[in-house]
Design a protein around this motif. Structure first.
Motif, short mmCIF file in Angstrom:
data_model
loop_
_atom_site.label_atom_id
_atom_site.label_comp_id
_atom_site.label_asym_id
_atom_site.label_seq_id
_atom_site.Cartn_x
_atom_site.Cartn_y
_atom_site.Cartn_z
N GLU A 61 0.84 -1.20 0.00
CA GLU A 61 0.00 0.00 0.00
C GLU A 61 0.88 1.25 0.00
N ILE A 66 1.09 6.63 -6.81
CA ILE A 66 -0.08 7.41 -7.23
C ILE A 66 0.19 8.88 -7.02
N GLN A 67 0.78 9.20 -5.87
CA GLN A 67 1.00 10.61 -5.58
C GLN A 67 2.02 11.23 -6.51
N PHE A 83 -14.56 19.21 -21.42
CA PHE A 83 -15.32 20.43 -21.18
C PHE A 83 -14.68 21.25 -20.07
N ALA A 84 -14.40 20.54 -18.98
CA ALA A 84 -13.86 21.24 -17.82
C ALA A 84 -12.56 21.93 -18.20
N ALA A 141 -16.43 14.89 -20.14
CA ALA A 141 -16.60 15.91 -19.10
C ALA A 141 -15.27 16.61 -18.84
N LYS A 168 -8.11 4.45 -12.33
CA LYS A 168 -8.98 5.63 -12.41
C LYS A 168 -9.80 5.56 -13.68
N GLY A 180 -4.53 5.63 -10.55
CA GLY A 180 -5.46 4.78 -9.82
C GLY A 180 -5.72 5.33 -8.44
N ARG A 181 -6.58 4.65 -7.70
CA ARG A 181 -6.85 5.06 -6.32
C ARG A 181 -6.95 3.82 -5.46
N VAL A 182 -6.60 4.00 -4.19
CA VAL A 182 -6.59 2.87 -3.29
C VAL A 182 -7.85 2.88 -2.45
N ASP A 183 -8.50 1.72 -2.40
CA ASP A 183 -9.60 1.55 -1.47
C ASP A 183 -8.98 0.98 -0.20
N SER A 184 -8.68 1.90 0.71
CA SER A 184 -7.84 1.50 1.84
C SER A 184 -8.58 0.56 2.79
N GLN A 185 -9.90 0.66 2.87
CA GLN A 185 -10.64 -0.21 3.79
C GLN A 185 -10.66 -1.65 3.28
N VAL A 200 0.74 3.94 -2.95
CA VAL A 200 0.31 5.30 -2.67
C VAL A 200 1.37 6.30 -3.11
#
Lengths: 471, 492
Positions: free
Chosen positions: B410, B417-418, B445-446, B442, B436, B424-429, B414
């Motif tokens: 982890e 990712i940083q 547009f943004a 969208a 991602k 991607g993102r970590v589902d820490s639970q 992390v």
């Protein structure tokens, strides 16, 4: 009249010039009055004011009627019969005359100051067209109002007249005038920040030196004070822009106020963005150098993750920050640091326990973290859910745009485009551009080719000498 | 000479390499294990080197590996006796004693190992002094007689002498001085190569490219000259041309090696990898092998740099299919295993091999300072490669694949990712890593709207700036009395 006893108002370049003009024939009262039909007194000037049909000639007359000190004394005196000249003049139709008298009277200490009510009335109802004939007097008036309000110990009362002056004197809200700076300084020094908002909401894009004798400080101070006011009102994005304009204003050398603005700009960015954006390329490089390796940059480097280091910096350089008057902003930045850390976490994690978040951002109590996250969700800085067991689930809803949004943006872009095209054309037919373009064209008809050639021969020659050396 | 030890500053690269090694040991007292899990055969290792570099390497071993330090000291002393730098002896003993003084380190006292004849020192010092005087007198005579070639040789000999006796600043001074008296580009080339040897020995990586560049120019010039000669003399046989060509290749290989080492030293691993992989065969490097590096070093440097920076396809085309480099790899069989494991995505094996041979890597003169970072790079690349095909993956699966605990995985993920290397993102639970998902429409547009707003802002600011400049409302130096306002520069 004791001339040497008179206070000297700050010198204005224009004034100086006009004073010296009047001085050229080694002026005395008699000589200059020989030019005029009437001998110099307020009564005669009053006649001029009331009878003159052209504001331009009236301005000339009033300006050249006597050497500067004498003129100011006369203008601030009363009529022969002891009457107040202001009571005889109509503010609207005799704006120019009243402007001269008012500004003189507010700036000379011996005379009786006009009633505040009258000043306010004047600012509310003067005729801008007439006043624009004497921009220096408008500046003088504004300065006079600021000084006067201070001498009577009520600096607040300057704000209303100055606001009317700013609003009515400049032809469009995007013009910068000398009054802007005086008004803003008055607002900031009395901490009436909201009063400045109507003026600040229009960005300055136009400079007209015929409208008022603007000095670079007018621009710098206006934007600096504007930034201060907006920062005090926590309107960070606008404050950031104002400080940036102050920092990046053109100059051969950086002004001290630009350095101050740079410090505040850095902190405002930390508060508003959580990080520092690079300065635009056209910033004076001296500013870069002088901000390097200061506690400000180290503060920014540790932001937002290392709360402990941030605290240490704040404590260690407390004296410096207090002297710079940035301590308040810095503490606000420090307060917001955990928010930025959490925002960063959202891009790394999908779910995270409250205690983990607390550990990552340096908050011990789980309850505090919960409160913080709730407030962040409320202010829609992040979107997250907290489940019962203390698990925070982050989500990032894709940004949505309505058709109206897109239309509005398109409209704005078109307007911008049109405006730039107009400017471009204006520039293309301006005298300076044309002379330059024509001259360059003549010079460079064979220029590039010659340059290439010479560069080539240079290099070839260099090689040749090297060869000779080695063989 | 204790004085010398005192004046030595780690940053000061002009000082002797042996002292640097000693200083390093002081700065980084992490001791390396040598056991079954971390095999390291000192005899085999050091047999690849000769001369000063062998001693330098042994000193590094002494300062970091307590288990084999006595053996290393013994070897070092034998090597030192064949050299002529008495200072080396002092620093060998000092390094050893420093190691012995570290708490928790048990090594036999110096006296048990020290077998040097005490007279050796005095004799060497005396001999050196005599030779120095002789060479200096010679040079003086040459200078008086103004014989250019002899002056050059005099400087060169003095340079060689100072290098052998460990006075590097003087050696460099003499080498560079000899350049003034070079008459042919071959001489310049010789000078450059001597300086390069010196710089590599001293690990002065920043300077190497300068001399490589100079040598390149000299090499070209020498070639042009010989070509001219060949053209003037048509009888010149094919054989001479071939010989010239081989000679040129040799020099070029040396220069490439110097460049590669300097890239490695300056932490430019990608360029280092590419240069190592292009290197010529071992024969072409001539006496530099052994004197400066061993063939197995080239294999290790090249492979590690390549694994940490190059893409898989580049590794395949430039490393695996590279006949010349395979010869180097033969020297170190585990390197071949490492590459195999990496290419077959057996990352657990890769990392295990790296840690198994970490001692070997950490006692290397040129690699020691970088091995940590290179290992990190390889590990990061491994994680990125592993995650690439998945949309979401359980962290415990990754932990079995890499042989780490879930917490370690982890932490690594992390960090990646940083730094933006994994999208991607970590589902820490639930301990899941999810790629991602981006809504490109969208986002477009943004981005467009943001760019528009930024541009409008910038336009407005630039416009104001332009107007200010047109009206000449620019900040001026207060020394020029432009107007009465200057006094207010500090603001109201």
């Amino acid at each position: 009249m004791n001339q040497s006893g008179l206070p000297t108002p700050p010198l204005q370049p224009g004034q100086q010039a006009s004073a010296s003009n009047a001085n050229t024939p080694s002026t005395s009262n008699q000589q200059s009055s020989s030019d005029n039909v009437h001998p110099l007194s307020l009564d005669s000037l009053l006649v001029h004011i009331t009878t003159s049909s052209s504001p331009h000639t009236l301005n000339q007359t009033l300006r050249n009627c006597a050497p500067k000190d004498v003129r100011e004394t006369i203008l601030s005196s009363f009529l022969g019969g002891g009457q107040d000249p202001l009571t005889l003049l109509d503010i609207r139709s005799h704006t120019l005359g009243v402007l001269y008298i008012l500004s003189a009277r507010l700036n000379t200490s011996i005379s009786l100051p006009p009633p505040l009510q009258y000043v306010e009335d004047f600012c509310r109802s003067f005729s801008p067209e007439q006043a624009r004939y004497a921009p220096d007097r408008v500046t003088l008036l504004a300065k006079g109002i600021a000084c006067f309000s201070e001498t009577i110990g009520n600096p607040k009362c300057a704000i209303t007249p100055l606001y009317s002056l700013v609003e009515r004197y400049s032809p469009t809200p995007s013009h910068l005038t000398t009054v802007h700076r005086i008004f803003l300084s008055a607002c900031v020094s009395t901490r009436h920040f909201t009063a400045a908002l109507p003026v600040l909401s229009h960005p300055i894009t136009t400079i007209d030196t015929t409208l008022s004798d603007i000095h670079y400080n007018d621009n710098l101070v206006y934007h600096y004070a504007g930034g201060m006011a907006l920062a005090a009102l926590k309107r960070w994005s606008e404050a950031e822009e104002f400080f940036e304009i102050c920092v990046t204003s053109p100059g051969q050398v950086p002004a001290a106020i630009q350095m101050e603005a740079l410090k505040k700009w850095l902190i405002v960015q930390l508060i508003y963005r959580g990080k520092i954006m690079p300065l635009p390329k056209y910033t004076n490089p001296m500013l870069f150098r002088s901000i390097k390796n200061t506690p400000y940059t180290s503060f920014a480097n540790f932001y937002p993750q290392h709360i402990d280091q941030l605290r240490t910096i704040l404590e260690k350089d407390n004296q410096l920050f207090t002297n710079d008057k940035t301590l308040g902003l810095l503490s606000q930045a420090l307060e917001r640091a955990p928010r930025w850390s959490i925002t960063k976490l959202t891009s790394t994690y999908l779910t995270l326990g409250l205690s983990d978040i607390g550990r990552a951002v340096g908050i011990q109590k789980e309850e505090d973290v919960r409160v913080l996250i709730l407030s962040m969700v409320e202010s829609s800085e992040i979107s997250a859910q907290i489940s019962a067991d203390g698990t925070v689930t982050f989500a990032d809803p894709p940004p949505t745009f309505s058709k109206e949004d897109v239309d509005r943006v398109l409209m704005e872009a078109q307007e911008q485009g049109a405006q730039l095209a107009r400017l471009e054309k204006e520039m293309a037919r301006s005298r300076e551009y044309l002379t330059k373009a024509v001259r360059n064209k003549d010079d460079s008809s064979w220029g590039p080719a010659v340059d290439d050639d010479s560069a080539f021969t240079d290099r070839a020659a260099g090689n040749w000498t090297d060869d000779a050396m080695f063989s | 000479m204790p004085i010398e030890m005192e004046v030595d500053i780690p940053e000061n690269i002009s000082h002797g390499g042996e002292n640097n090694a000693f200083q390093k040991g002081q700065k980084r007292p992490t001791l390396l294990p040598v056991d079954d899990a971390h095999p390291f055969d000192l005899e085999t290792y050091i047999s690849g080197y000769t001369g000063r570099t062998a001693v330098d390497r042994l000193l590094l071993v002494i300062s970091t590996c307590p288990t084999i330090a006595p053996q290393a000291l013994k070897l070092a002393l034998t090597h030192i006796q064949q050299l002529r730098d008495p200072a080396l002896y002092q620093s060998a003993i000092a390094t050893y004693e420093y190691l012995a003084s570290i708490p928790g380190v048990n090594v036999p006292p110096t006296s048990e190992i020290d077998s040097m004849r005490s007279s050796w020192m005095d004799e060497t010092v005396k001999k050196n002094q005599a030779e120095r005087t002789k060479l200096e007198v010679e040079l003086k005579t040459y200078s008086n007689n103004m014989i250019k070639e002899s002056i050059r040789m005099g400087h060169r000999d003095l340079g060689d002498f100072f290098r052998a006796t460990g006075d590097f600043p003087m050696a460099l001074k003499n080498y560079t001085k000899s350049r003034e008296f070079c008459t042919t580009s071959q001489h310049v080339l010789d000078m450059c190569l001597s300086v390069l040897e010196l710089l590599i020995e001293q690990k002065n990586y920043a300077h190497i490219p300068t001399y490589v560049f100079k040598a390149d120019a000299a090499l070209d010039a020498a070639n042009a000259a010989s070509n001219n000669a060949a053209a003037n003399n048509p009888q010149a046989t094919q054989a001479t041309t071939n010989k010239k060509f081989a000679e040129r290749e040799k020099v070029q290989s040396k220069l490439d090696l110097a460049t590669a080492l300097s890239c490695l030293g300056l932490a430019n691993y990608e360029k280092a990898a590419l240069t190592f992989l292009k290197l010529g065969s071992a024969q072409q490097l001539g006496d530099w092998l052994g004197k400066l590096v061993a063939p197995s070093d080239i294999a290790i440097y090249g492979t590690l740099c390549a694994l940490s920076t190059l893409s898989r396809s580049a590794i395949k085309s430039q490393l695996l299919d590279n006949a010349v480099f395979s010869v180097y790899i033969e020297q170190e069989p585990y390197i071949r295993e490492l590459i195999q494991a990496y290419m077959t995505s057996n990352f657990k094996m890769t990392l295990e091999l790296l840690s198994r041979y970490s001692t070997r890597h950490s006692v290397d003169l040129h690699l020691a300072a970088h091995i940590q970072e290179i290992t990190n790079c390889i590990r990061n690349v491994a994680i990125i490669l592993y995650f690439q095909p998945f949309a979401s993956i359980k962290l415990d699966r990754m932990s079995t694949a890499f042989g780490w605990t879930i917490e370690e995985v982890e932490k690594e993920v992390v960090a990646l990712i940083q730094s933006g290397q994994i999208q991607g993102r970590v589902d820490s639970q639930n301990k899941i890593l999810k790629a991602k998902k981006t809504d490109y429409r969208a986002e477009l547009f943004a981005r467009a709207i943001r760019a528009g707003a930024e541009m409008q802002c910038a336009n407005r600011k630039l416009l104001l700036r332009m107007r200010l400049q047109q009206a000449d409302i620019v900040v001026k130096s207060p020394k020029v009395p432009q107007s009465g306002h200057s006094g207010e520069l500090l603001g109201d």
